[in-house]
Design an enzyme around this catalytic site. Structure first.
Site, PDB file in Angstrom:
ATOM      1  CB  SER A 149     -40.683 -21.284  -9.517  1.00 33.58           C
ATOM      2  OG  SER A 149     -38.533 -21.422 -10.175  1.00 33.58           O
ATOM      3  CE1 TYR A 191     -38.677 -19.619  -4.547  1.00 33.81           C
ATOM      4  CE2 TYR A 191     -38.122 -21.391  -6.430  1.00 33.81           C
ATOM      5  CZ  TYR A 191     -38.552 -19.826  -5.984  1.00 33.81           C
ATOM      6  OH  TYR A 191     -38.937 -19.447  -6.818  1.00 33.81           O
TER       7      TYR A 191
END
Length: 281
Positions: free
Chosen positions: A143, A156
């Site tokens: 990401s 995350y």
């Protein structure tokens, strides 16, 4: 890898989002597919979609945080198709929450899925991918949060920073072998990952504490969205096409959006400034 026809792709998190987009793009390239997800309904929809394109495919309900289940997936893959040419370690969850409200159960849940799932995939599939001698590729969905940390996304980001480190080391270890390595760093893709929240007996307590602090996790995530200048949401299929382009080019970093350049340059400048200020050579 330029010719994908009849090659075998294994895709975790295939029941929705980018995983489904990868499955659709793989089917368009006439690959044979192994689809995995914890969501039976979503998995069935993806299986129906790819089979409508006339390709061979199997689907298995798999919790990627469970090594035994991922090893079973690998066994079924090699028993059915004898090969794995593209391994997409894609399954992941977002789990937005302020770190002050996170408990250990939530930590274990998210890290074991995102980072643990990536490790489990490599552990289960890599030996036979290497021994086959055939050109192969391991792709992990990272990401932009593997570079840029945002409020509400501490866990995350930790998992995605971890994936970046894991795959960078793997790339060095496999240099010159038949197995290439890439990490995918998507910008905003129209998926439902924002709804992937921790679900346990402690969940209500976490939500209650968040409400008491007057901090809505979904609203605070807008900080991450607004930080992406000159970008726009793309579909999972568009993301998948960018991913396959990166695979063909043997790119290690596969970005889907260009709009994060400023943030990455600022991070690099901060690193360099810190090095310049180091006390010792």
């Amino acid at each position: 890898m330029k010719n994908f026809e009849n090659k075998v792709a294994v895709i975790t998190g295939a029941g929705s989002g980018i995983g489904r987009g990868i499955a659709e793009a793989s089917a368009d390239k006439k690959m044979r597919l192994v689809l995995a997800d914890v969501d039976q309904a979503g998995l069935d929809e993806t299986l129906e979609l790819v089979k409508s394109k006339g390709v061979e495919a199997i689907a298995r309900v798999v919790d990627v945080s469970n090594l035994n289940e991922v090893e079973n997936l690998a066994s079924q893959t090699f028993e059915t198709f004898q090969h794995c040419h593209l391994l997409f370690n894609n399954a992941g969850v977002l789990g937005p929450a302020p770190l002050s409200q996170v408990n250990r159960d939530m930590y274990d849940w998210l890290i074991n899925i995102n980072l643990g799932g990536c490790f489990n995939g490599v552990h289960a599939f890599l030996p036979q991918m290497q021994s086959s001698g055939e050109e192969s590729h391991i792709i992990a969905t990272c990401s932009t949060s593997g570079f840029i940390a945002y409020p509400m996304l501490g866990l995350y980001s930790a998992s995605k920073f971890g994936i970046r480190g894991l795959m960078t080391s793997l790339r060095a270890e496999l240099n010159g072998s038949n197995v290439d390595v890439s990490i995918v760093c998507p910008g905003e893709v129209t998926t439902n990952i924002v709804n992937s929240t921790f679900d346990s007996s402690q969940k209500k307590d976490i939500e209650h504490k968040v409400e008491d602090s007057d901090a809505d996790p979904r609203a605070m995530l807008e900080v991450a969205a607004e930080d992406a200048h000159n970008t726009y949401p793309i579909s999972p299929l568009e993301a998948a096409k960018a991913i396959f382009s990166g695979i063909e080019n043997k790119d290690f970093y596969i970005f889907t959006h260009k709009g994060y350049k400023r943030q990455l340059e600022e991070i690099s400048a901060e690193y360099l400034q810190a090095f310049d200020q180091a006390m010792y050579q």
